[in-house]
Design a protein around this motif. Structure first.
Motif, PDB file in Angstrom:
ATOM      1  N   MET A  10      -8.314  -2.935  -8.843  1.00 26.69           N
ATOM      2  CA  MET A  10      -9.505  -2.226  -9.304  1.00 26.69           C
ATOM      3  C   MET A  10     -10.263  -1.611  -8.131  1.00 26.69           C
ATOM      4  SD  MET A  10     -12.468  -3.705 -11.825  1.00 26.69           S
ATOM      5  CE  MET A  10     -12.843  -5.062 -10.687  1.00 26.69           C
ATOM      6  N   GLY A  11     -10.470  -2.382  -7.067  1.00 22.06           N
ATOM      7  CA  GLY A  11     -11.171  -1.856  -5.898  1.00 22.06           C
ATOM      8  C   GLY A  11     -10.383  -0.769  -5.180  1.00 22.06           C
ATOM      9  N   GLN A  12      -9.075  -0.966  -5.070  1.00 19.16           N
ATOM     10  CA  GLN A  12      -8.221   0.023  -4.405  1.00 19.16           C
ATOM     11  C   GLN A  12      -8.219   1.335  -5.190  1.00 19.16           C
ATOM     12  OE1 GLN A  12      -3.949  -0.888  -4.255  1.00 19.16           O
ATOM     13  NE2 GLN A  12      -4.027  -0.564  -2.057  1.00 19.16           N
ATOM     14  N   GLN A  13      -8.153   1.225  -6.494  1.00 20.17           N
ATOM     15  CA  GLN A  13      -8.142   2.425  -7.330  1.00 20.17           C
ATOM     16  C   GLN A  13      -9.496   3.123  -7.289  1.00 20.17           C
ATOM     17  OE1 GLN A  13      -5.995   2.723 -11.324  1.00 20.17           O
ATOM     18  NE2 GLN A  13      -8.103   2.419 -11.943  1.00 20.17           N
ATOM     19  N   MET A  14     -10.571   2.349  -7.259  1.00 13.40           N
ATOM     20  CA  MET A  14     -11.912   2.938  -7.172  1.00 13.40           C
ATOM     21  C   MET A  14     -12.059   3.738  -5.877  1.00 13.40           C
ATOM     22  SD  MET A  14     -15.572   0.952  -7.485  1.00 13.40           S
ATOM     23  CE  MET A  14     -15.021   0.179  -9.003  1.00 13.40           C
ATOM     24  N   TYR A  15     -11.518   3.213  -4.791  1.00 10.19           N
ATOM     25  CA  TYR A  15     -11.581   3.929  -3.513  1.00 10.19           C
ATOM     26  C   TYR A  15     -10.799   5.237  -3.585  1.00 10.19           C
ATOM     27  CZ  TYR A  15     -10.776   5.016   1.405  1.00 10.19           C
ATOM     28  OH  TYR A  15     -10.687   5.669   2.613  1.00 10.19           O
ATOM     29  N   VAL A  16      -9.600   5.190  -4.164  1.00 10.80           N
ATOM     30  CA  VAL A  16      -8.769   6.399  -4.269  1.00 10.80           C
ATOM     31  C   VAL A  16      -9.456   7.441  -5.149  1.00 10.80           C
ATOM     32  CG1 VAL A  16      -6.575   7.293  -5.137  1.00 10.80           C
ATOM     33  CG2 VAL A  16      -6.616   5.180  -3.828  1.00 10.80           C
ATOM     34  N   THR A  49       2.083   9.384 -10.574  1.00  4.69           N
ATOM     35  CA  THR A  49       1.265   9.464 -11.792  1.00  4.69           C
ATOM     36  C   THR A  49       0.642  10.836 -11.934  1.00  4.69           C
ATOM     37  OG1 THR A  49       0.783   7.096 -11.607  1.00  4.69           O
ATOM     38  CG2 THR A  49      -0.645   8.406 -13.039  1.00  4.69           C
ATOM     39  N   ARG A  50       0.146  11.389 -10.828  1.00  7.11           N
ATOM     40  CA  ARG A  50      -0.461  12.722 -10.883  1.00  7.11           C
ATOM     41  C   ARG A  50       0.580  13.793 -11.206  1.00  7.11           C
ATOM     42  NH1 ARG A  50      -4.788  12.797  -5.849  1.00  7.11           N
ATOM     43  NH2 ARG A  50      -6.124  11.125  -6.647  1.00  7.11           N
ATOM     44  N   ASN A  51       1.748  13.682 -10.580  1.00  9.02           N
ATOM     45  CA  ASN A  51       2.807  14.655 -10.863  1.00  9.02           C
ATOM     46  C   ASN A  51       3.240  14.588 -12.323  1.00  9.02           C
ATOM     47  OD1 ASN A  51       2.821  15.568  -8.242  1.00  9.02           O
ATOM     48  ND2 ASN A  51       4.516  14.271  -7.587  1.00  9.02           N
ATOM     49  N   MET A  52       3.295  13.387 -12.870  1.00 10.12           N
ATOM     50  CA  MET A  52       3.670  13.243 -14.276  1.00 10.12           C
ATOM     51  C   MET A  52       2.633  13.893 -15.181  1.00 10.12           C
ATOM     52  SD  MET A  52       6.622  11.782 -14.623  1.00 10.12           S
ATOM     53  CE  MET A  52       6.580  11.225 -16.317  1.00 10.12           C
ATOM     54  N   GLN A  53       1.353  13.786 -14.832  1.00 15.58           N
ATOM     55  CA  GLN A  53       0.307  14.423 -15.616  1.00 15.58           C
ATOM     56  C   GLN A  53       0.432  15.947 -15.559  1.00 15.58           C
ATOM     57  OE1 GLN A  53      -3.343  12.911 -14.027  1.00 15.58           O
ATOM     58  NE2 GLN A  53      -3.066  10.861 -14.876  1.00 15.58           N
ATOM     59  N   ILE A  80       0.819  -1.224   0.000  1.00 15.59           N
ATOM     60  CA  ILE A  80       0.000   0.000   0.000  1.00 15.59           C
ATOM     61  C   ILE A  80       0.854   1.276   0.000  1.00 15.59           C
ATOM     62  CG2 ILE A  80      -1.545   1.375   1.471  1.00 15.59           C
ATOM     63  CD1 ILE A  80      -3.128  -1.140   2.036  1.00 15.59           C
ATOM     64  N   PRO A  81       1.937   1.375   0.792  1.00 13.12           N
ATOM     65  CA  PRO A  81       2.777   2.586   0.705  1.00 13.12           C
ATOM     66  C   PRO A  81       3.331   2.826  -0.697  1.00 13.12           C
ATOM     67  CG  PRO A  81       3.312   1.346   2.689  1.00 13.12           C
ATOM     68  CD  PRO A  81       2.407   0.475   1.884  1.00 13.12           C
ATOM     69  N   LEU A  82       3.718   1.742  -1.380  1.00  7.88           N
ATOM     70  CA  LEU A  82       4.201   1.904  -2.756  1.00  7.88           C
ATOM     71  C   LEU A  82       3.076   2.333  -3.684  1.00  7.88           C
ATOM     72  CD1 LEU A  82       6.591  -1.175  -3.142  1.00  7.88           C
ATOM     73  CD2 LEU A  82       7.176   1.190  -2.603  1.00  7.88           C
ATOM     74  N   PHE A  83       1.862   1.850  -3.411  1.00  9.97           N
ATOM     75  CA  PHE A  83       0.721   2.246  -4.234  1.00  9.97           C
ATOM     76  C   PHE A  83       0.439   3.740  -4.077  1.00  9.97           C
ATOM     77  CE2 PHE A  83      -3.882   2.855  -4.746  1.00  9.97           C
ATOM     78  CZ  PHE A  83      -4.050   2.394  -6.038  1.00  9.97           C
ATOM     79  N   VAL A  84       0.556   4.252  -2.862  1.00  6.87           N
ATOM     80  CA  VAL A  84       0.359   5.685  -2.633  1.00  6.87           C
ATOM     81  C   VAL A  84       1.397   6.497  -3.402  1.00  6.87           C
ATOM     82  CG1 VAL A  84       0.376   7.496  -0.881  1.00  6.87           C
ATOM     83  CG2 VAL A  84      -0.727   5.312  -0.389  1.00  6.87           C
ATOM     84  N   LYS A  85       2.650   6.025  -3.371  1.00  3.86           N
ATOM     85  CA  LYS A  85       3.695   6.710  -4.148  1.00  3.86           C
ATOM     86  C   LYS A  85       3.398   6.648  -5.637  1.00  3.86           C
ATOM     87  CE  LYS A  85       7.627   6.216  -0.985  1.00  3.86           C
ATOM     88  NZ  LYS A  85       9.008   5.711  -0.827  1.00  3.86           N
ATOM     89  N   GLN A  86       2.841   5.537  -6.088  1.00  2.00           N
ATOM     90  CA  GLN A  86       2.488   5.403  -7.498  1.00  2.00           C
ATOM     91  C   GLN A  86       1.426   6.427  -7.891  1.00  2.00           C
ATOM     92  OE1 GLN A  86       0.199   1.967  -8.470  1.00  2.00           O
ATOM     93  NE2 GLN A  86       0.866   1.905 -10.595  1.00  2.00           N
ATOM     94  N   ILE A  87       0.411   6.596  -7.055  1.00  2.00           N
ATOM     95  CA  ILE A  87      -0.646   7.559  -7.342  1.00  2.00           C
ATOM     96  C   ILE A  87      -0.080   8.977  -7.423  1.00  2.00           C
ATOM     97  CG2 ILE A  87      -2.732   8.643  -6.408  1.00  2.00           C
ATOM     98  CD1 ILE A  87      -3.271   5.941  -7.604  1.00  2.00           C
TER      99      ILE A  87
END
Length: 420
Positions: free
Chosen positions: A248-254, A64-68, A54-61
């Motif tokens: 999919m569920g984790q991303q939907m929550y975020v 990704t946003r910073n790259m956008q 999960i910590p790595l997933f938060v960094k991924q989010i």
């Protein structure tokens, strides 16, 4: 695939140990030799791994946003240093350092999960070959070989021969039906996850090549998994399908709780937040207060969706505060009412004559107004002024204005004496 899996053989012992521990738990409930006991052990392995990631997933989010957000600046750097690749790379690294963005962070969850994936593949391949591996001894090996999920053994593959499948105590038809259904579900979940990210959680105001790249990956990744899936054992398909559903569920929550600014998901989220404030008169929840706090901190840099949210609060007589709460504000009410009155103001209705004149001649409205003013002036001049006394010795105004025929208007020159 077996060669790649052997490279991660060092992690097969912990993976097999975790599976065996979960098997003891589920075996006591469903029976040690059932597919439910072994299948749920693999599912639990996925859940455990994803919780740790999960910590790595938060960094991924965040990455990704910073790259956008950085895409327009990156494009400007590429155009500016088109002929100097070294300077272009230096400026890119400088931009990443200033903004704290790591392009590899978006791949961290996949990279961190890959060793466990290949280790599980290695364990299941050993079970199919009737070889002991890790902490799985002969008794556990025999139990795993007897376990079937909807008639398909854990170690069976779509491309296995009929003889190999029969050795595992199943039919080739059952194996291919089960594996085909799981491959389709795995690819569909991958596609839906990527599509959800592209359609809801992307800033629609930013149009860059990065967006096109992500759109292509949305179609390429499911095809890659579908082709690779025919060589995956049933147990690995269970693993990968579970991790796709988790993602999919984790991303939907975020997306629902912390959407990307400027995205469709943010518009929906702020709409729900405005309804909640309308119902309760306050911002409930720490996450929602943090959202309001970020909007207030942006000031004039808010996007259209955030400005619409602030305007909605103003119509309720509320103003967002720096601590994330809302408070009553007479200024907000006045601004909202003033804006509404300004929007309701309609242009004055023209008369029929003005509309006909405007339609018949360009600039007719101005000419009509000028004509009206001239006619009013002429009427005032031609009106009789009987009340005012006329000065003596002055000719009548009408006769003085009329000139004789043949004479020029204005003052006349005196005639020469010889012509009298």
């Amino acid at each position: 695939m077996d060669t790649i899996a052997s490279l991660f053989s060092f992690i097969t012992w912990p993976v097999s140990w975790v599976i065996v521990q979960f098997h003891k738990l589920y075996g006591a409930i469903f029976g040690p030799d059932t597919g439910w006991a072994w299948g749920l052990s693999i599912v639990s392995l996925v859940v455990l791994i994803r919780i740790c990631l999960i910590p790595l997933f938060v960094k991924q989010i965040k990455s990704t946003r910073n790259m956008q957000v950085l895409q327009p600046k990156m494009k400007a750097i590429q155009e500016r240093y088109k002929s100097d690749k070294q300077r272009q790379s230096e400026e890119m690294m400088k931009l990443y350092k200033e903004t704290g963005t790591n392009p590899l962070s978006s791949c961290l969850p996949i990279l961190a999960q890959s060793p466990f994936f290949f280790a599980l593949y290695h364990v299941l391949s050993a079970i199919a070959s009737n070889k002991k591996i890790g902490v799985i001894d002969q008794s556990l090996l025999d139990s795993a070989r007897q376990a079937h999920i909807f008639g398909a053994p854990l170690a069976a593959k779509f491309m296995d021969s009929a003889e190999k499948v029969e050795a595992l105590g199943a039919s080739l038809t059952d194996v291919r039906i089960v594996t085909a259904v799981m491959i389709v579900m795995m690819s569909a979940s991958q596609f839906f996850t990527q599509r959800q990210l592209m359609t809801k959680n992307v800033d629609l105001t930013v149009k860059t090549p990065y967006m096109q790249q992500q759109k292509m990956l949305m179609y390429i990744f499911p095809l890659i998994f579908a082709v690779m899936g025919i060589n995956f054992p049933v147990g690995v398909l269970v693993y990968w399908l579970t991790t796709n559903v988790w993602t999919m569920g984790q991303q939907m929550y975020v997306i629902n709780q912390n959407p990307t600014p400027g995205s469709k998901a943010q518009e929906q989220y702020l709409g729900r937040l405005l309804k909640s404030v309308t119902s309760h008169g306050e911002v409930k929840g720490r996450t929602r207060r943090n959202t309001v706090k970020r909007i207030v901190a942006k000031g004039t840099d808010r996007n259209d969706i955030e400005r619409k949210f602030v305007t909605g609060l103003a119509k309720l007589g509320l103003a967002p505060q720096e601590d994330g709460t809302v408070a009553k504000s007479d200024t907000a009410v006045a601004e909202a009412e003033g804006g509404a009155a300004q929007r309701r103001q309609q242009p004055k209705r023209q008369t029929k004559a003005k509309r006909q004149t405007t339609a018949g001649h360009p600039g007719g409205a101005k000419d009509a107004e000028a004509g009206e003013s001239e006619s009013k002036t002429s009427l005032q001049k031609s009106a009789p002024q009987d009340d005012k006394p006329k000065p003596a010795g002055k000719p009548a105004s009408g006769s003085s204005r009329q000139a004789k025929s043949g004479q020029r208007k204005g003052p006349q020159r005196p005639k020469h004496p010889s012509k009298k």
